[in-house]
Write a protein that holds these residues in place. Structure first.
Motif, PDB file in Angstrom:
ATOM      1  N   LEU A 148      -4.017   0.329   1.104  1.00  0.00           N
ATOM      2  CA  LEU A 148      -2.482   0.438   0.309  1.00  0.00           C
ATOM      3  C   LEU A 148      -2.467   1.619  -0.565  1.00  0.00           C
ATOM      4  O   LEU A 148      -1.510   2.391  -0.436  1.00  0.00           O
ATOM      5  CB  LEU A 148      -2.067  -0.760  -0.420  1.00  0.00           C
ATOM      6  CG  LEU A 148      -2.029  -2.008   0.406  1.00  0.00           C
ATOM      7  CD1 LEU A 148      -1.451  -3.153  -0.643  1.00  0.00           C
ATOM      8  CD2 LEU A 148      -1.036  -1.906   1.622  1.00  0.00           C
ATOM      9  N   GLY A 149      -3.451   1.858  -1.105  1.00  0.00           N
ATOM     10  CA  GLY A 149      -3.645   3.072  -2.102  1.00  0.00           C
ATOM     11  C   GLY A 149      -3.612   4.391  -1.138  1.00  0.00           C
ATOM     12  O   GLY A 149      -2.952   5.358  -1.550  1.00  0.00           O
ATOM     13  N   LEU A 150      -4.179   4.242   0.092  1.00  0.00           N
ATOM     14  CA  LEU A 150      -4.326   5.739   0.949  1.00  0.00           C
ATOM     15  C   LEU A 150      -2.938   5.859   1.613  1.00  0.00           C
ATOM     16  O   LEU A 150      -2.483   7.072   1.507  1.00  0.00           O
ATOM     17  CB  LEU A 150      -5.179   5.246   2.062  1.00  0.00           C
ATOM     18  CG  LEU A 150      -6.760   4.787   1.663  1.00  0.00           C
ATOM     19  CD1 LEU A 150      -7.495   4.742   2.676  1.00  0.00           C
ATOM     20  CD2 LEU A 150      -7.314   6.132   0.583  1.00  0.00           C
ATOM     21  N   LEU A 151      -2.043   4.795   1.803  1.00  0.00           N
ATOM     22  CA  LEU A 151      -0.599   4.797   2.390  1.00  0.00           C
ATOM     23  C   LEU A 151       0.058   5.408   1.177  1.00  0.00           C
ATOM     24  O   LEU A 151       1.157   6.310   1.308  1.00  0.00           O
ATOM     25  CB  LEU A 151      -0.198   3.476   2.774  1.00  0.00           C
ATOM     26  CG  LEU A 151      -0.863   3.234   4.077  1.00  0.00           C
ATOM     27  CD1 LEU A 151      -0.230   1.640   4.593  1.00  0.00           C
ATOM     28  CD2 LEU A 151      -0.398   3.975   5.237  1.00  0.00           C
TER      29      LEU A 151
ATOM     30  N   PHE B  60       8.112  -0.019   2.725  1.00  0.00           N
ATOM     31  CA  PHE B  60       7.622   0.035   3.952  1.00  0.00           C
ATOM     32  C   PHE B  60       8.389   1.237   4.830  1.00  0.00           C
ATOM     33  O   PHE B  60       7.966   1.833   5.575  1.00  0.00           O
ATOM     34  CB  PHE B  60       7.801  -1.248   4.709  1.00  0.00           C
ATOM     35  CG  PHE B  60       7.395  -1.268   6.167  1.00  0.00           C
ATOM     36  CD1 PHE B  60       6.055  -1.211   6.549  1.00  0.00           C
ATOM     37  CD2 PHE B  60       8.171  -1.134   7.078  1.00  0.00           C
ATOM     38  CE1 PHE B  60       5.418  -1.130   7.647  1.00  0.00           C
ATOM     39  CE2 PHE B  60       7.834  -0.718   8.618  1.00  0.00           C
ATOM     40  CZ  PHE B  60       6.464  -1.283   8.863  1.00  0.00           C
ATOM     41  N   ALA B  61       9.861   1.156   4.822  1.00  0.00           N
ATOM     42  CA  ALA B  61      10.638   2.073   5.515  1.00  0.00           C
ATOM     43  C   ALA B  61      10.373   3.479   4.698  1.00  0.00           C
ATOM     44  O   ALA B  61      10.106   4.297   5.607  1.00  0.00           O
ATOM     45  CB  ALA B  61      11.843   1.808   5.405  1.00  0.00           C
TER      46      ALA B  61
ATOM     47  N   ASP C   2      -6.310 -11.567   7.360  1.00  0.00           N
ATOM     48  CA  ASP C   2      -5.543 -11.893   5.856  1.00  0.00           C
ATOM     49  C   ASP C   2      -5.408 -10.823   5.416  1.00  0.00           C
ATOM     50  O   ASP C   2      -5.681  -9.526   5.588  1.00  0.00           O
ATOM     51  CB  ASP C   2      -6.593 -12.730   5.103  1.00  0.00           C
ATOM     52  CG  ASP C   2      -6.081 -13.261   3.808  1.00  0.00           C
ATOM     53  OD1 ASP C   2      -5.843 -12.480   2.757  1.00  0.00           O
ATOM     54  OD2 ASP C   2      -5.894 -14.288   3.959  1.00  0.00           O
ATOM     55  N   PRO C   3      -3.873 -10.714   4.727  1.00  0.00           N
ATOM     56  CA  PRO C   3      -3.522  -9.548   4.001  1.00  0.00           C
ATOM     57  C   PRO C   3      -4.491  -8.873   3.155  1.00  0.00           C
ATOM     58  O   PRO C   3      -4.244  -7.627   2.832  1.00  0.00           O
ATOM     59  CB  PRO C   3      -2.187  -9.963   3.483  1.00  0.00           C
ATOM     60  CG  PRO C   3      -2.191 -11.427   3.452  1.00  0.00           C
ATOM     61  CD  PRO C   3      -3.135 -11.879   4.717  1.00  0.00           C
ATOM     62  N   ARG C   4      -5.293  -9.829   2.610  1.00  0.00           N
ATOM     63  CA  ARG C   4      -6.030  -9.366   1.458  1.00  0.00           C
ATOM     64  C   ARG C   4      -7.378  -8.211   2.040  1.00  0.00           C
ATOM     65  O   ARG C   4      -7.565  -7.237   1.401  1.00  0.00           O
ATOM     66  CB  ARG C   4      -6.936 -10.371   0.977  1.00  0.00           C
ATOM     67  CG  ARG C   4      -6.511 -11.368  -0.086  1.00  0.00           C
ATOM     68  CD  ARG C   4      -7.430 -12.490  -0.355  1.00  0.00           C
ATOM     69  NE  ARG C   4      -7.825 -13.402   0.728  1.00  0.00           N
ATOM     70  CZ  ARG C   4      -8.852 -14.035   0.815  1.00  0.00           C
ATOM     71  NH1 ARG C   4      -9.559 -14.255  -0.566  1.00  0.00           N
ATOM     72  NH2 ARG C   4      -9.207 -14.905   1.723  1.00  0.00           N
TER      73      ARG C   4
ATOM     74  N   LEU D 121       2.122  -5.687   6.212  1.00  0.00           N
ATOM     75  CA  LEU D 121       2.377  -4.673   5.353  1.00  0.00           C
ATOM     76  C   LEU D 121       3.880  -4.557   4.991  1.00  0.00           C
ATOM     77  O   LEU D 121       4.198  -4.387   3.793  1.00  0.00           O
ATOM     78  CB  LEU D 121       2.175  -3.041   5.920  1.00  0.00           C
ATOM     79  CG  LEU D 121       2.311  -1.770   5.216  1.00  0.00           C
ATOM     80  CD1 LEU D 121       1.518  -1.939   4.015  1.00  0.00           C
ATOM     81  CD2 LEU D 121       2.144  -0.803   5.923  1.00  0.00           C
ATOM     82  N   GLU D 122       4.717  -4.819   5.996  1.00  0.00           N
ATOM     83  CA  GLU D 122       6.161  -4.969   5.655  1.00  0.00           C
ATOM     84  C   GLU D 122       6.636  -5.940   5.024  1.00  0.00           C
ATOM     85  O   GLU D 122       7.469  -5.871   4.102  1.00  0.00           O
ATOM     86  CB  GLU D 122       6.897  -4.727   7.049  1.00  0.00           C
ATOM     87  CG  GLU D 122       8.414  -4.283   6.814  1.00  0.00           C
ATOM     88  CD  GLU D 122       9.182  -5.845   6.419  1.00  0.00           C
ATOM     89  OE1 GLU D 122      10.326  -5.668   5.835  1.00  0.00           O
ATOM     90  OE2 GLU D 122       8.793  -6.932   6.922  1.00  0.00           O
ATOM     91  N   GLY D 123       5.918  -7.110   5.331  1.00  0.00           N
ATOM     92  CA  GLY D 123       6.512  -8.509   4.996  1.00  0.00           C
ATOM     93  C   GLY D 123       5.995  -8.838   3.547  1.00  0.00           C
ATOM     94  O   GLY D 123       6.810  -9.575   2.860  1.00  0.00           O
TER      95      GLY D 123
END
Length: 537
Positions: free
Chosen positions: A331-334, A283-284, A323-325, A273-275
């Motif tokens: 991502l939408g929820l965050l 991310f921060a 896998d990041p996929r 998520l961060e990288g």
């Protein structure tokens, strides 16, 4: 008191629709420009899914007429392949046309995120949530790639929206909408279920559904719709899927992914998520948003959202293959959490400056990962990360995704020229166009060659041998072999490639050189005819 103008009343009622349309148009304007500038063939899975889509077009080259309808998409559910096939039929088969299959997914994703965020945190938060979702770096990369996970992200958001609006399955229409979204999600990718199990359990326990007969009926109807819809594909494919899932778990080990019950596994998706998905600053900001949203209770029914995020993260973490996929739906929820906090800043001068800087950052990142910024370093690593077959770092940002995704390039990987030589030689010798491809490079692999052959109308059997144990016999069943002299590709699929190359180079009586092509990476590709005792040129 005078009533609001008609346009304002329409916007109040259709704000989510308008925002999703505007953001979809903005994102896809960039995507269309990118697609117009890029000439490379699709990479591994993207090429595979486009080939499967061709199975739904009658008369496509390489189509197996006897293949059963439920087997045309291989081990994958068929929804995305059907969307791509529809575009191929409407326009013409082409990788850039295939990328347009994600355009409606973008709208569904952004509309669903906006509506869920508006219901939970208000209209301003909804606009920010949709904006962050659209232009998060990883989402920008994946929006133009024919992978299943982008559409799955859209269906996860739509299903969670319908589940939340069902008010614990009290609203029958919303419950039925949930069932439809769940069916389509399962027909997109089986991982969809991992994002819905805990939210469903949370709703059932919180509302004590067993005490409400009408709600239980609505829930049963929704599950019935989802089960029947998804079962049309899953039931006939179940035996094959059991074998496939077992092999998929072994692939995770071969790729060097961390064991499930380990610290590295627990933080795996946090690091990604961060990288690679949000990058350092966003991310921060999201981490701070989670804290402030909880402390200030900025989100109505924040527990529902927290359960959805934690449930999806836990389900993906418990899989050995990673896998990041796989965590794209989170991502939408965050972004909803982040949007709620950003909206809470208000409209002071300092808040507007901060919001302006955030918008500029998102657009700058989206531009950098799409078109590149030459005067900036390609990647800024904050700390080295976990090393499996790939090294997953903690990045401030990166302009490329392992040099596979990034700015467009006008490169010719010679797939068409090599296949033309195979076609010419096989026709002259009345031979089957069967080609063994030793390397497994992102844009020079069996799947990419298969797609290129089918798009050009060529019937060919193309595969990637992964064992040299049988010596020359490793190429039995192939009339042609293709090798590269340098890089071979991902290590878990090319362990035996150096040995296979040595066999080709040493057995001069069996392997006859037909041609050499220089590839964009500076390597040379060599095509050989595999001469048998019973055949010849």
């Amino acid at each position: 008191m005078p009533s609001a103008p008609a346009w304002q009343r329409w916007l109040d009622r259709r704000g989510g629709f308008a925002a999703a349309c505007l953001l979809t148009a903005a994102l896809w304007a960039g995507n269309l420009l990118w697609l117009a500038r890029d000439t490379r063939p699709p990479v591994w899975d993207m090429a595979l899914h486009q080939s499967y889509a061709l199975n739904y077009l009658p008369g496509a080259a390489g189509e197996e007429p006897a293949i059963r309808p439920w087997a045309r998409s291989g081990n994958y559910p068929p929804f995305v392949h059907l969307v791509i096939a529809a575009l191929f039929a409407l326009f013409h088969p082409d990788p850039r046309i295939a990328a347009l299959a994600n355009l409606p997914a973008t709208f569904i994703l952004l509309w669903s995120v906006h509506e869920l965020a508006e219901a939970m945190a208000g209209r301003a938060a909804a606009r920010w949530a949709a904006f962050i979702t659209a232009f998060a770096p990883y989402m920008v990369w994946m929006s133009r790639e024919t992978i299943l996970d982008y559409w799955m992200s859209a269906w996860v958001a739509a299903a969670l929206l319908a589940l939340w609006k069902s008010d614990g399955f009290a609203d029958r229409r919303a419950a039925l909408a949930f069932g439809c979204a769940a069916a389509l999600g399962m027909l997109t990718k089986w991982l969809f279920a991992g994002f819905l199990l805990l939210p469903l359990a949370y709703v059932a326990l919180r509302r004590r559904l067993w005490h409400h007969a009408d709600r239980m009926v609505h829930k049963a109807d929704a599950i019935l719709i989802a089960g029947i819809g998804a079962g049309l594909w899953y039931v006939p494919n179940l035996p094959g899927l059991v074998r496939y899932f077992g092999e998929n778990m072994r692939i995770g080990a071969r790729e060097g992914e961390p064991p499930v019950l380990s610290f590295q596994s627990l933080i795996y998706y946090l690091r990604l998520l961060e990288g690679y998905q949000f990058f350092g600053i966003l991310f921060a900001l999201t981490a701070a948003a989670c804290w402030f949203a909880w402390r200030r209770q900025l989100i109505r029914d924040g527990r529902f959202l927290a359960v959805a995020i934690a449930g999806g993260w836990l389900a993906m973490t418990l899989l050995r293959t990673k896998d990041p996929r796989f965590t794209m739906p989170l991502l939408g929820l965050l972004a909803i959490v982040c949007g709620a906090w950003v909206a809470s800043w208000g409209y002071s001068r300092a808040a507007l400056v901060g919001q302006g800087l955030l918008a500029a950052l998102l657009l700058a990142q989206a531009y950098a990962v799409s078109f590149g910024v030459a005067w900036l370093p390609q990647q800024v690593v904050l700390a080295r990360g976990y090393q499996g077959s790939l090294r997953w770092d903690w990045n401030l940002y990166t302009q490329h995704y392992f040099h596979i995704l990034g700015k467009p390039r006008r490169e010719d990987w010679k797939l068409g020229e090599i296949l033309d030589e195979v076609r010419r030689h096989s026709h002259a010798g009345a031979l089957e166009a069967s080609l063994a491809i030793v390397p497994d490079l992102p844009r020079f692999n069996a799947a990419s060659f298969t797609l290129e052959a089918r798009l050009s109308g060529m019937s060919a059997r193309i595969d990637h041998p992964q064992s040299a144990a049988a010596g020359v016999g490793s190429f039995d069943g192939f009339n042609y072999a293709l090798m590269t002299e340098g890089e071979q590709g991902m290590p878990w699929t090319t362990v035996e490639s150096p040995a296979l190359n040595r066999i080709i180079m040493d057995e001069h009586g069996t392997f006859l050189l037909l041609g050499i092509w220089v590839l964009p990476n500076g390597d040379s590709a060599r095509l050989y005819f595999v001469r048998r005792e019973t055949g010849g040129e």
